[in-house]
Design a protein around this motif. Structure first.
Motif, PDB file in Angstrom:
ATOM      1  N   ARG A   1       0.839  -1.199   0.000  1.00 29.77           N
ATOM      2  CA  ARG A   1       0.000   0.000   0.000  1.00 29.77           C
ATOM      3  C   ARG A   1       0.876   1.251   0.000  1.00 29.77           C
TER       4      ARG A   1
ATOM      5  N   THR B   1      -5.246   4.416  -0.352  1.00 26.93           N
ATOM      6  CA  THR B   1      -6.231   3.548  -0.996  1.00 26.93           C
ATOM      7  C   THR B   1      -5.649   2.868  -2.232  1.00 26.93           C
ATOM      8  N   ARG B   2      -4.390   3.161  -2.528  1.00 25.70           N
ATOM      9  CA  ARG B   2      -3.768   2.643  -3.744  1.00 25.70           C
ATOM     10  C   ARG B   2      -2.704   1.595  -3.404  1.00 25.70           C
TER      11      ARG B   2
ATOM     12  N   LEU C   1      -0.327   1.619  -9.761  1.00 22.12           N
ATOM     13  CA  LEU C   1      -0.775   1.903  -8.395  1.00 22.12           C
ATOM     14  C   LEU C   1      -2.248   2.344  -8.426  1.00 22.12           C
ATOM     15  N   PRO C   2      -3.158   1.459  -8.766  1.00 21.95           N
ATOM     16  CA  PRO C   2      -4.578   1.829  -8.777  1.00 21.95           C
ATOM     17  C   PRO C   2      -5.203   1.704  -7.387  1.00 21.95           C
ATOM     18  N   VAL C   3      -6.436   2.170  -7.278  1.00 22.99           N
ATOM     19  CA  VAL C   3      -7.220   1.980  -6.058  1.00 22.99           C
ATOM     20  C   VAL C   3      -7.692   0.530  -5.998  1.00 22.99           C
TER      21      VAL C   3
ATOM     22  N   TYR D   1       0.835   7.385 -10.898  1.00 24.66           N
ATOM     23  CA  TYR D   1       0.296   6.079 -10.493  1.00 24.66           C
ATOM     24  C   TYR D   1       0.910   4.922 -11.273  1.00 24.66           C
TER      25      TYR D   1
ATOM     26  N   TYR E   1      -0.762   7.602  -0.561  1.00 28.30           N
ATOM     27  CA  TYR E   1      -2.053   7.392  -1.209  1.00 28.30           C
ATOM     28  C   TYR E   1      -2.619   6.068  -0.693  1.00 28.30           C
TER      29      TYR E   1
ATOM     30  N   HIS F   1       6.101   5.772  -7.160  1.00 28.22           N
ATOM     31  CA  HIS F   1       4.964   5.976  -8.058  1.00 28.22           C
ATOM     32  C   HIS F   1       5.031   7.383  -8.645  1.00 28.22           C
TER      33      HIS F   1
END
Length: 462
Positions: A327, A333-334, A345-347, A436, A331, A433
């Motif tokens: 994680r 949530t990513r 690095l997406p959610v 992302y 960020y 990142h």
């Protein structure tokens, strides 16, 4: 990337009289004792620590202490850590003695003044320093004794290499060696000139690899750092590389050489002509070097230093042979996720698709190139590696180049429990990142970069 790219001040008026223009370790911790067997990523729970004690571009009356875990991003540990009771402090060289204390030796006067002594101080913690004494270097008609550099030989003998000039020409320097005759470092042999390097050389720094002594020394006329070798500390040395042989440029001084965790050698030097402090790496025992890179947090601030390397407790710990998700610290949530063989690095949330959760789950294994490092494997058995500095997953082709590209050294991150992953074969570059996407980028020394490259290993999504 799969190969190491080869390389194809002090005294702005040092030759003032000639009107020349200026453009510009307990074992394993000590200069001269670094060998291939000691070059390895630190084990889990341990960290590499590099310490420097430079004087300041703005003030040669005091020194700061900086430390780094990667020999690139140096952070201030203590400002004005040591101010001598009299005179100045320049060109400080530091090492850790077998008695557990850190010692510095230094130039005691500014460049304009005669300087016939070198200073000594010690510390138990690298922060609080105690003045020991100023030592009058016993050379007849001595004018200046500059840039003393520690060298600990493989027989544990403690030496200081010092550049000295005499009153008949105060700007022509010759390197001399003094050897301690007691463990308290209070008594020294008579100075002996290093044979073969000759006069008009200054800032001589020596490392020993195998049975060979390697000397890096500034030619004060040409303004280049030259390279010489010998089979004994006192010589005779043979100077085999002159001019811009390494691609570092001119008006460079104060060289210092250490070995990195991946076995490569790094030289630091003061680019006093342009105000930067540089480093450059070699992977073929000093034959070729990478292009010089300015140190991000020190350029314009620090002057002439040496580096000590130690292995200390408290480093990042990452369980091997376990599945984890990673994680982002800034960020939260990513997460790392493999997307079309690339690392993005997406959610990712609890409601994400099963396939997305699986793509955000990785097995941490021992580093392919160094078991002290780590590698990451996806569900299909492919490994995370950098290619054109982009994080991507490929099948292991069994080559050394692939193993190095797929190995990372765990460094402590910015948040509790977080980890930063330094490229094994491109030290100073980290998985971070950007838009992302995960790239292997060189540290710029900022807090934002450190956050962008910090990740928390958490329970895997799948």
């Amino acid at each position: 990337m799969t190969t190491h790219p080869p390389a194809p001040s002090r005294r702005t008026l040092l030759r003032a009289l000639a009107a020349l223009p200026v453009t510009a370790l307990a074992l394993g911790e000590l200069p001269g004792l670094l060998g291939a067997a000691e070059a390895a990523a630190p084990a889990g729970g341990y960290a590499t620590r590099y310490t420097i004690v430079p004087f300041l571009n703005s003030d040669d009356g005091t020194v700061n202490v900086y430390q780094s875990d990667d020999a690139t991003d140096f952070r201030l540990l203590q400002s004005s850590a040591y101010t001598p009771p009299a005179n100045r402090i320049r060109d400080a060289s530091v090492f850790k003695h077998t008695d557990g204390y850190y010692y510095i030796t230094y130039t005691t006067h500014t460049w304009q003044d005669p300087s016939t002594t070198i200073g000594f101080a010690r510390s138990a913690d690298r922060v609080n320093w105690t003045f020991l004494y100023d030592y009058p270097v016993p050379i007849a008609n001595l004018s200046r004794a500059w840039a003393p550099e520690w060298f600990v030989d493989s027989d544990a003998g403690v030496n200081v290499i010092v550049s000295c000039s005499t009153t008949d020409d105060e700007w022509i320097f010759t390197p001399y060696v003094l050897t301690a005759t007691d463990s308290a470092l209070t008594a020294w042999t008579a100075p002996t000139a290093l044979s073969g390097i000759g006069s008009n050389h200054i800032d001589t720094y020596i490392v020993k690899a195998g049975s060979t002594y390697h000397a890096f020394t500034k030619n004060e006329t040409a303004k280049y750092i030259e390279y010489a070798t010998a089979t004994s500390l006192k010589g005779p040395y043979t100077i085999s590389r002159t001019g811009d042989w390494a691609g570092w440029g001119s008006y460079r001084e104060g060289p210092c050489v250490i070995q990195l965790d991946n076995g490569g050698w790094r030289i630091f030097f003061d680019g006093y002509g342009d105000g930067n402090y540089y480093y450059s790496d070699s992977y073929d025992t000093f034959a070729t070097w990478t292009a010089p890179t300015a140190l991000p947090t020190l350029s314009g601030t620090a002057r002439h230093f040496t580096v000590i390397k130690e292995t200390v407790t408290g480093g990042a710990s990452l369980t091997k042979n376990a599945t984890r998700s990673f994680r982002s610290v800034n960020y939260p949530t990513r997460y790392w996720q493999e997307v079309s063989s690339l690392l993005d690095l997406p959610v990712v949330t609890g409601s994400s698709a099963t396939a997305d959760k699986q793509a955000a789950t990785f097995t941490v294994v021992a580093g392919l190139a160094d078991a002290g490092g780590c590698s990451f494997r996806d569900a299909a058995g492919n490994y995370l590696r950098h290619y054109d500095f982009r994080g991507r997953f490929d099948a292991n082709d069994g080559t050394t180049a692939f193993a190095e590209d797929a190995t990372f050294i765990a460094r402590t991150g910015t948040a509790t429990g977080s980890v930063r992953f330094e490229s094994y074969n491109y030290p100073g570059r980290y998985l971070r990142h950007y838009n992302y996407q995960l790239r292997v980028d060189i540290s710029d020394g900022t807090d934002l970069f450190r956050q962008d490259s910090s990740f928390l290993p958490v329970t895997s999504w799948a």
